[in-house]
Scaffold this motif. Structure first.
Motif, short mmCIF file in Angstrom:
data_model
loop_
_atom_site.label_atom_id
_atom_site.label_comp_id
_atom_site.label_asym_id
_atom_site.label_seq_id
_atom_site.Cartn_x
_atom_site.Cartn_y
_atom_site.Cartn_z
N ARG A 25 0.84 -1.19 0.00
CA ARG A 25 0.00 0.00 0.00
C ARG A 25 0.88 1.24 0.00
O ARG A 25 2.08 1.17 0.16
CB ARG A 25 -0.94 -0.03 1.21
N GLU A 26 0.21 2.39 -0.15
CA GLU A 26 0.99 3.61 -0.29
C GLU A 26 1.84 3.87 0.95
O GLU A 26 1.45 3.55 2.06
CB GLU A 26 0.05 4.79 -0.55
N GLY A 27 2.99 4.44 0.70
CA GLY A 27 3.88 4.83 1.79
C GLY A 27 4.83 5.87 1.24
O GLY A 27 4.75 6.23 0.07
N GLN A 28 5.70 6.35 2.08
CA GLN A 28 6.61 7.41 1.66
C GLN A 28 8.04 6.93 1.67
O GLN A 28 8.43 6.11 2.51
CB GLN A 28 6.49 8.60 2.61
N LEU A 29 8.84 7.44 0.76
CA LEU A 29 10.28 7.23 0.76
C LEU A 29 10.90 8.51 1.30
O LEU A 29 10.61 9.58 0.79
CB LEU A 29 10.80 7.05 -0.66
N ILE A 30 11.75 8.36 2.29
CA ILE A 30 12.37 9.54 2.89
C ILE A 30 13.87 9.40 2.77
O ILE A 30 14.41 8.32 3.01
CB ILE A 30 12.00 9.69 4.38
#
Lengths: 460, 451
Positions: free
Chosen positions: A402-407
């Motif tokens: 599912r959607e997530g963020q790359l930091i």
């Protein structure tokens, strides 16, 4: 748009109070769009924008005025307002004369295509997407075209014009399942005319958008923590645009607002990295014949085998440094001042088979499509959304995420690139925002492996 | 051009309606100035006239739209023809149409101040230069200012339609903004702040300098925190951002299309009982105040959440008709686009938990948030999934501690509302039109370095 004699006259007015440089930028833009949502062609919209911006530079100061009135009276009034804003300088105008440009080739001008034909594209996309699966509960689609004609004349004698046509199509699907609502998108856009649809089949695009939404219904929450990340070809280019490209813009470098300031000649990236900005890339979203200051588009190598070799320049910054502009002076419209902007920015392809890159990861994340992001150009810190991603387990792609963020941090990611694939692709068309101005850009990458990135997912 | 001239122009187009046609014309005219300074000098000075017109035509429930950046007669005539042509290709919808007068009386809010015209250009330049100078002088840790600027505008807006709506208003606005830089070894930290007002003389430089400098300087030495469950402490600026994201999902178009996590939840407890939220463009204290919405209806106070219970949604005339709820006077638009339901002036009622300092003092393990990054990609307005980058300072045992970066907070919009653990009593009218106190949200996952 404006007669040559009048341009000479307006530039003379612009320099009349003393200045180093004056410029007239005129623009005539027509846009058309059709949108479908909720099973219905909602509306067709058209717009027309025509006007000129007049810039007067003296030393480090710029006076700028714009007007929608292209009459001699309107242009002179704007020139006087811009001239009154600055002091000093002794430039005398050189009579303007044309420089040769080659606008992009358009086989079928969108303005000559019947509106019914455009409407029909959206209907076909919708029908096919809905038929893909019962779980597809919503479909929206959009068609848009732009024709932007520009003219640039300046006190150094430059007179140049360009005629820029762009055509775009996008489709979004929502799938409904046990995990709630999931969305899938597909967008194509090129600096060409309606022949875009000879290259792309809207039905195939609609099926792909539907499949993306359906896949996400089965997705598990993305993990949180620091993991190796493989970025798939195409859309990952936005990461290098945001996290590295902005830091190479000469205006930010000069103000100390770049992580790459004072680092020319240094090894700033893994030797596998060659980063290029290329405004001449035929048909790509960020392509043009001349930039918005009249300089010819160019291909500029920024990082070569990991070594920082150059920054991006606009006319003002280039003049200050006594060098040629790099064709990166762009503006959103005649209402805006030009500044240093990217065009088509990409990481050049390497040698490795993409399958081998995935196989080299025991436990990590494969990002097939990267979405929008945000970067702090000064620190290089970035955040990007993962639009389509999969878990990598024992060298194989497994569950969709599912959607997530790359930091991460742009300069550090450049050092952490461990493999670069031989499958370079350009990503979908983009709009780059800087100081409130949006301009069309392209970007691209081959498959590549980053040793570690922080994933901000929602898995417990 | 005065508002009455604009209205006359709009009326002339509306008068050309053919039998069976509905027409709505919105037009604007204004002038603006923008000053950017760098290193004690004027970097650029822009002055401009801005015009715009949008023409909406409805024929048998089919809608067409055209807009232009010029009010010249030939262009206006072209736009009317183009909007008519566009309407031929749209599909009919019985709810589509222009707004009908609904009898609500508009509040009288004065949005015009003379300062934008009476303060001299030299004084405006001096204001921008002073802002830059004060940021540089505020702390030896400030190594530069990327940009400091002042801008203002004065303009008129008029709307006329075949339904008999006629509105003409005028407004002024002024703002200052600055980005401070603080070099931190190989990294550079930034702090951005701005203020806005209707009159340049009401701008508060102290506030802007303090915020920009604090956010840059206090971030020096920032590192990635360990993953943990924390409380988020949000000052009014950040509270406005988070509650604004939620309010953005409460628009009629999203709800009717099933694209909001709050569909079918009116009457339910969706937030902490301490939370009361309304959209209220009638509040003259808000910079988002306006007498009329984007379709010319009177604005009104629209309760969204009262004591944690969802009350309803924001509607324009289309979503109001289609849902049966009626317009709430919530249409927002520029002249260059079609109206749609949106937020004018979000208002969050003050609570009883004191100011920001008190919220911090009563936090055992938390983060005082300086900025949230990736809001566009990290917030799914359909599902409510929320995962965004965060910068700020850790709070430990009621004290501000080390700065953190390169980390995210994850939750859902639904849970964030329910997890609000304190509502401050420091109601603040922000330059973006939102009025809100500080907020604290508990039980949020902070993802950083693996433990």
């Amino acid at each position: 748009m404006i007669e040559q004699d009048l341009l000479d006259d307006v530039l003379a007015v612009a320099l009349s109070r003393g200045a180093d440089f004056a410029e007239v930028f005129a623009e005539d833009v027509r846009r058309g769009s059709v949108s479908l949502d909720d099973g219905r062609i909602e509306s067709l919209a058209s717009s027309r924008d025509r006007g000129a911006g007049i810039r007067v530079v003296a030393g480090e100061s710029t006076g700028f005025a714009h007007t929608a009135d292209l009459s001699p009276r309107g242009l002179r009034a704007a020139a006087e307002a811009a001239a009154a804003a600055v002091k000093g300088g002794t430039a005398t105008p050189t009579k303007v004369s044309g420089i040769a440009t080659t606008p992009g080739r358009v086989l079928q001008a969108p303005e000559d295509v019947a509106k019914a034909t455009k409407v029909n594209l959206l209907r076909r996309a919708e029908e096919v997407a809905r038929a893909a699966d019962q779980a597809i509960t919503q479909v929206s689609a959009r068609y848009a075209d732009t024709r932007r004609r520009i003219l640039v004349a300046n006190s150094e004698g430059v007179l140049a014009g360009d005629d820029q046509t762009k055509t775009l199509f996008s489709v979004s699907c929502v799938a409904t399942g046990d995990t709630g609502l999931q969305t899938g998108h597909e967008t194509v856009g090129l600096s060409i005319g309606f022949e875009l649809f000879d290259r792309y089949d809207v039905e195939a695009l609609a099926v792909r958008a539907a499949e993306r939404a359906l896949t996400k219904l089965k997705a598990i929450p993305a993990p949180s923590g620091t993991l190796p990340v493989v970025i798939g070809p195409g859309s990952g280019g936005v990461l290098f645009h945001e996290a590295c490209g902005h830091g190479l813009e000469a205006d930010l470098v000069r103000k100390g607002a770049s992580a790459f300031a004072n680092r020319l000649g240094e090894q700033v990236a893994s030797p596998l990295v060659t980063l290029i900005d290329d405004g001449t890339m035929a048909e790509e979203w960020g392509q043009f014949a001349i930039d918005d200051e009249g300089a010819l588009a160019r291909r500029n190598v920024l990082i070569e085998n990991g070594v920082l070799v150059d920054y991006l320049w606009d006319g003002m910054r280039a003049r200050q440094e006594g060098r040629a502009p790099s064709g990166n002076g762009r503006r959103m419209s005649y209402r805006h001042l030009p500044m240093v902007r990217m065009t088509n920015t990409y990481l050049a392809g390497g040698q490795t088979d993409p399958d081998d890159i995935i196989a080299s990861v025991d436990h990590g994340v494969y990002v097939a499509r990267l979405g929008g992001g945000q970067v702090n150009t000064a620190s290089g810190d970035f955040v990007f959304g993962m639009v389509e991603a999969y878990l990598i387990e024992d060298g194989k792609l497994t569950a969709p995420l599912r959607e997530g963020q790359l930091i991460g941090n742009g300069p550090r990611v450049l050092q952490l690139i461990e493999a670069v694939g031989n499958d370079f692709e350009m990503g979908p068309p983009g709009t780059c925002g800087k100081d409130g101005q949006g301009v069309p850009v392209g970007d691209g990458v081959p498959t590549l492996k980053v040793a570690e990135l922080t994933i901000g997912g929602t898995a417990a | 051009m005065r508002p009455d001239d604009l209205l006359a122009l709009a009326r002339r187009v509306v008068d050309q309606a053919r039998p069976g046609e509905e027409i709505e014309v919105a037009c604007s005219y204004g002038d603006s100035r923008s000053i950017r300074v760098y290193d004690g000098e004027v970097e650029s000075l822009t002055s401009a006239d801005n015009t715009g017109i949008g023409v909406r035509v409805l024929i048998d429930g089919r809608e067409g739209f055209a807009s232009a950046g010029s009010l010249d007669d030939d262009v206006v005539a072209d736009m009317l023809a183009e909007a008519r042509d566009n309407a031929q290709f749209a599909e009919a919808d019985p709810y589509v149409g222009i707004a009908r007068p609904d009898g609500v009386t508009a509040v009288d809010v004065e949005l015009w101040r003379d300062g934008v015209n009476s303060v001299s250009m030299d004084d405006k330049i001096a204001l921008a230069l002073e802002l830059e100078r004060r940021v540089r002088a505020a702390s030896p840790a400030v190594t530069g200012v990327r940009v400091a600027g002042y801008s203002d505008s004065a303009g008129a807006f008029a709307l006329a339609s075949t339904a008999g709506i006629e509105v003409a208003t005028e407004a002024t606005s002024a703002s200052v903004s600055v980005q401070a830089l603080a070099v931190d070894g190989a990294r550079t930290q930034t702090g951005y702040a701005y203020d806005g007002a209707r009159d340049p003389r009401d701008l508060d430089l102290d506030k802007v300098v303090r915020r920009a400098v604090a956010h840059a300087v206090e971030m020096i030495g920032a590192s990635k925190p360990a993953t943990a469950t924390v409380e988020l402490v949000l000052d009014p600026h950040l509270a406005a951002t988070v509650v604004g994201l939620v309010a953005g999902t409460l628009t009629g178009d999203r709800v009717l299309k099933g694209r909001s996590p709050f569909v079918n939840r009116v009457g339910e407890l969706v937030a902490s009982p301490a939370l009361t939220v309304a959209d209220d463009a009638t509040d003259p204290a808000s910079l988002g105040a306006d007498s009329h919405d984007g379709e010319g209806l009177a604005t009104r106070r629209v309760p969204l959440v009262v004591d944690g219970v969802l009350q309803g949604f924001l509607h324009d005339s289309y979503t109001g008709r289609r849902s049966g709820a009626g317009s709430t006077g919530s249409a927002v638009r520029g002249t260059r686009g079609l109206p749609g339901p949106g937020i004018h002036a979000l208002h969050i009622d003050a609570g009883t938990s004191g100011d920001l300092e008190e919220l911090i003092a009563r936090t055992d393990l938390g983060v005082l948030v300086f900025s949230l990054a990736g809001l566009h990609s990290g917030v799914n307005a359909v599902s409510g999934d929320f995962s965004v980058g965060v910068e700020g300072r850790m709070i430990r045992n009621g004290q501000l501690a080390e700065p953190i970066s390169e980390c995210t907070v994850g939750s859902t919009l639904q849970r964030l509302l329910l997890d609000i653990s304190a509502v401050g009593s420091d109601l603040t009218h922000l330059p973006n039109g939102v009025s809100t106190p500080s907020l604290k949200i508990g039980g949020v996952t902070l993802s950083g370095a693996s433990a």
